[in-house]
Design a protein around this motif. Sequence first.
Motif, PDB file in Angstrom:
ATOM      1  N   LEU A 214       0.827  -1.206   0.000  1.00 26.28           N
ATOM      2  CA  LEU A 214       0.000   0.000   0.000  1.00 26.28           C
ATOM      3  C   LEU A 214       0.865   1.262   0.000  1.00 26.28           C
ATOM      4  O   LEU A 214       0.619   2.209  -0.760  1.00 26.28           O
ATOM      5  CB  LEU A 214      -0.923   0.007   1.222  1.00 26.28           C
ATOM      6  CG  LEU A 214      -2.125  -0.936   1.163  1.00 26.28           C
ATOM      7  CD1 LEU A 214      -2.783  -1.047   2.536  1.00 26.28           C
ATOM      8  CD2 LEU A 214      -3.143  -0.453   0.132  1.00 26.28           C
TER       9      LEU A 214
ATOM     10  N   VAL B  54       1.458   4.217  -2.981  1.00 27.82           N
ATOM     11  CA  VAL B  54       1.433   5.664  -2.775  1.00 27.82           C
ATOM     12  C   VAL B  54       2.752   6.287  -3.224  1.00 27.82           C
ATOM     13  O   VAL B  54       2.771   7.354  -3.856  1.00 27.82           O
ATOM     14  CB  VAL B  54       1.157   5.992  -1.297  1.00 27.82           C
ATOM     15  CG1 VAL B  54       1.212   7.502  -1.061  1.00 27.82           C
ATOM     16  CG2 VAL B  54      -0.203   5.458  -0.873  1.00 27.82           C
TER      17      VAL B  54
ATOM     18  N   ARG C 215       2.967   6.637  -7.011  1.00 28.12           N
ATOM     19  CA  ARG C 215       2.087   7.693  -7.507  1.00 28.12           C
ATOM     20  C   ARG C 215       2.698   9.075  -7.284  1.00 28.12           C
ATOM     21  O   ARG C 215       2.478   9.990  -8.082  1.00 28.12           O
ATOM     22  CB  ARG C 215       0.721   7.610  -6.829  1.00 28.12           C
ATOM     23  CG  ARG C 215      -0.077   6.368  -7.195  1.00 28.12           C
ATOM     24  CD  ARG C 215      -1.427   6.331  -6.496  1.00 28.12           C
ATOM     25  NE  ARG C 215      -2.376   7.262  -7.089  1.00 28.12           N
ATOM     26  CZ  ARG C 215      -2.766   8.397  -6.537  1.00 28.12           C
ATOM     27  NH1 ARG C 215      -2.282   8.760  -5.349  1.00 28.12           N
ATOM     28  NH2 ARG C 215      -3.631   9.190  -7.141  1.00 28.12           N
ATOM     29  N   THR C 216       3.466   9.244  -6.215  1.00 26.43           N
ATOM     30  CA  THR C 216       4.048  10.558  -5.947  1.00 26.43           C
ATOM     31  C   THR C 216       5.063  10.952  -7.012  1.00 26.43           C
ATOM     32  O   THR C 216       5.290  12.147  -7.240  1.00 26.43           O
ATOM     33  CB  THR C 216       4.740  10.588  -4.572  1.00 26.43           C
ATOM     34  OG1 THR C 216       5.826   9.648  -4.545  1.00 26.43           O
ATOM     35  CG2 THR C 216       3.762  10.262  -3.465  1.00 26.43           C
TER      36      THR C 216
ATOM     37  N   PHE D  44      -0.913  12.598  -2.170  1.00 24.24           N
ATOM     38  CA  PHE D  44      -0.524  11.451  -1.353  1.00 24.24           C
ATOM     39  C   PHE D  44      -1.163  11.423   0.025  1.00 24.24           C
ATOM     40  O   PHE D  44      -1.174  10.377   0.680  1.00 24.24           O
ATOM     41  CB  PHE D  44       1.003  11.415  -1.184  1.00 24.24           C
ATOM     42  CG  PHE D  44       1.563  12.601  -0.449  1.00 24.24           C
ATOM     43  CD1 PHE D  44       1.663  12.609   0.933  1.00 24.24           C
ATOM     44  CD2 PHE D  44       1.981  13.723  -1.139  1.00 24.24           C
ATOM     45  CE1 PHE D  44       2.171  13.703   1.610  1.00 24.24           C
ATOM     46  CE2 PHE D  44       2.496  14.820  -0.473  1.00 24.24           C
ATOM     47  CZ  PHE D  44       2.594  14.813   0.898  1.00 24.24           C
TER      48      PHE D  44
ATOM     49  N   TRP E  12      -4.474  11.858   1.225  1.00 27.11           N
ATOM     50  CA  TRP E  12      -5.648  11.010   1.367  1.00 27.11           C
ATOM     51  C   TRP E  12      -5.384   9.569   0.982  1.00 27.11           C
ATOM     52  O   TRP E  12      -5.869   8.653   1.669  1.00 27.11           O
ATOM     53  CB  TRP E  12      -6.817  11.596   0.572  1.00 27.11           C
ATOM     54  CG  TRP E  12      -7.502  12.703   1.301  1.00 27.11           C
ATOM     55  CD1 TRP E  12      -7.471  14.037   1.015  1.00 27.11           C
ATOM     56  CD2 TRP E  12      -8.285  12.585   2.493  1.00 27.11           C
ATOM     57  NE1 TRP E  12      -8.181  14.755   1.946  1.00 27.11           N
ATOM     58  CE2 TRP E  12      -8.705  13.888   2.862  1.00 27.11           C
ATOM     59  CE3 TRP E  12      -8.678  11.504   3.277  1.00 27.11           C
ATOM     60  CZ2 TRP E  12      -9.492  14.135   3.974  1.00 27.11           C
ATOM     61  CZ3 TRP E  12      -9.471  11.754   4.390  1.00 27.11           C
ATOM     62  CH2 TRP E  12      -9.872  13.040   4.734  1.00 27.11           C
ATOM     63  N   PRO E  13      -4.619   9.291  -0.095  1.00 25.03           N
ATOM     64  CA  PRO E  13      -4.274   7.883  -0.355  1.00 25.03           C
ATOM     65  C   PRO E  13      -3.539   7.237   0.810  1.00 25.03           C
ATOM     66  O   PRO E  13      -3.735   6.049   1.092  1.00 25.03           O
ATOM     67  CB  PRO E  13      -3.385   7.966  -1.605  1.00 25.03           C
ATOM     68  CG  PRO E  13      -3.862   9.182  -2.317  1.00 25.03           C
ATOM     69  CD  PRO E  13      -4.214  10.155  -1.231  1.00 25.03           C
ATOM     70  N   SER E  14      -2.699   7.994   1.504  1.00 27.08           N
ATOM     71  CA  SER E  14      -1.994   7.449   2.662  1.00 27.08           C
ATOM     72  C   SER E  14      -2.969   7.108   3.782  1.00 27.08           C
ATOM     73  O   SER E  14      -2.873   6.040   4.407  1.00 27.08           O
ATOM     74  CB  SER E  14      -0.953   8.450   3.171  1.00 27.08           C
ATOM     75  OG  SER E  14      -0.027   8.778   2.166  1.00 27.08           O
TER      76      SER E  14
ATOM     77  N   ILE F 165      -6.148   6.432   3.494  1.00 20.75           N
ATOM     78  CA  ILE F 165      -6.934   5.270   3.066  1.00 20.75           C
ATOM     79  C   ILE F 165      -6.126   3.986   3.227  1.00 20.75           C
ATOM     80  O   ILE F 165      -6.651   2.948   3.653  1.00 20.75           O
ATOM     81  CB  ILE F 165      -7.396   5.447   1.614  1.00 20.75           C
ATOM     82  CG1 ILE F 165      -8.392   6.606   1.525  1.00 20.75           C
ATOM     83  CG2 ILE F 165      -8.029   4.170   1.081  1.00 20.75           C
ATOM     84  CD1 ILE F 165      -8.765   6.998   0.118  1.00 20.75           C
ATOM     85  N   ALA F 166      -4.838   4.053   2.889  1.00 19.06           N
ATOM     86  CA  ALA F 166      -3.982   2.875   3.028  1.00 19.06           C
ATOM     87  C   ALA F 166      -3.914   2.414   4.481  1.00 19.06           C
ATOM     88  O   ALA F 166      -4.022   1.215   4.777  1.00 19.06           O
ATOM     89  CB  ALA F 166      -2.577   3.195   2.496  1.00 19.06           C
TER      90      ALA F 166
ATOM     91  N   THR G  25      -3.567  -5.123  -4.150  1.00 17.24           N
ATOM     92  CA  THR G  25      -2.701  -3.958  -3.987  1.00 17.24           C
ATOM     93  C   THR G  25      -1.458  -4.058  -4.855  1.00 17.24           C
ATOM     94  O   THR G  25      -1.044  -3.079  -5.483  1.00 17.24           O
ATOM     95  CB  THR G  25      -2.306  -3.791  -2.516  1.00 17.24           C
ATOM     96  OG1 THR G  25      -3.468  -3.789  -1.698  1.00 17.24           O
ATOM     97  CG2 THR G  25      -1.553  -2.504  -2.314  1.00 17.24           C
TER      98      THR G  25
ATOM     99  N   CYS H  21      -0.292  -1.582  -7.851  1.00 16.55           N
ATOM    100  CA  CYS H  21       1.030  -0.962  -7.862  1.00 16.55           C
ATOM    101  C   CYS H  21       1.747  -1.250  -9.180  1.00 16.55           C
ATOM    102  O   CYS H  21       2.396  -0.370  -9.759  1.00 16.55           O
ATOM    103  CB  CYS H  21       1.851  -1.460  -6.673  1.00 16.55           C
ATOM    104  SG  CYS H  21       3.437  -0.633  -6.478  1.00 16.55           S
TER     105      CYS H  21
END
Length: 323
Positions: A77, A81, A84-85, A91, A93-95, A97-98, A128, A132
């Motif tokens: 997870l 993230v 994606r960065t 990052f 909100w994705p963090s 959520i992770a 996941t 990725c």
Amino acid sequence: MALLLTLIVISVAVVAAVLIVTMLHLGTPGTLTLFLRFVAAAGIAAVGASVLYLVYGSGGGVASLAVGDMCMVLVPLLLLVAVRTLDGAAFLWPSIIAFLLAIGVAGVTAFVPLPGSLGVKVAVLAATCAACAWVAARSLALPASAMRIVAFASGGYAVFSVLRLVVAAVAGWGSRLYAAMFSFVPATVVGGLVVLALGVAVLQLRTASDPSPQARRDRAPGAIVVIGDWRLASAAYGPDRVRGLVRDLRAAARSLDPDAVDVPRGVEVSLSHAVVTLAEVARAEYGWSADEVALLADGVSTAAVRTHPVRLRSWRRGRSLRS
């Protein structure tokens, strides 16, 4: 109730430790540094998972297994993230959520008996890792070879996890076939190979983005041109078209400046009036519409990215003002 309280305390402590590693970067520039912080956090989670699984094997109880599973799913997870960065994606909100998903897996492990909880964990790992691999394969980050390694390693572990579920469903979690292919030893070997591959990719990314000090001194401070509002552009034109715009922008930059350097979402060039100049080339040579041209922005003024030459230029300006 005691088990639940123990699980909550340990989970919050682990999440807090990982957040300290990653979120201290908030408000500072540099997508690569942010990527490396998330990778470091994933490494902490991987080590924590290994330790907690050993504790569980030594009679540590279900709480150690639950938090170990939480750390285990945090690894891909956080890597997702991190990847994606590199393309400038958000990052925060994705963090969050992770972490919530990882804590959810810990809750399932705590209250759902084996092998049901194991199946949930493996399914989350498969999904996941596949996500990725997909993001890495489509990333614009350079060098491309590093992203291919990330995609291959993540995809490989996703396939391993899917096979684990298939064998468990066909032969059973307690079968000899499952024990031979997916017990602690083979799973550890596969995980070690994935970690090794990811380490090679991270080293490639780190080396490619850190030119020698002499090279930085020889290169004049440049201007950075980027797709300014990535979210708006993606919503309006779709992610594939926006990635195509970035490729066009970089190609246009190199047609005018062969020494142009790729940065997240754009390019750094040694050109006067870089935004206007590249906008004209993009419109004339690549057929950009007026709305697409309007997406171009100065990467420094928008705080989209920072590079060593720009930081050096800012430092010199500040020094001259003080003196």
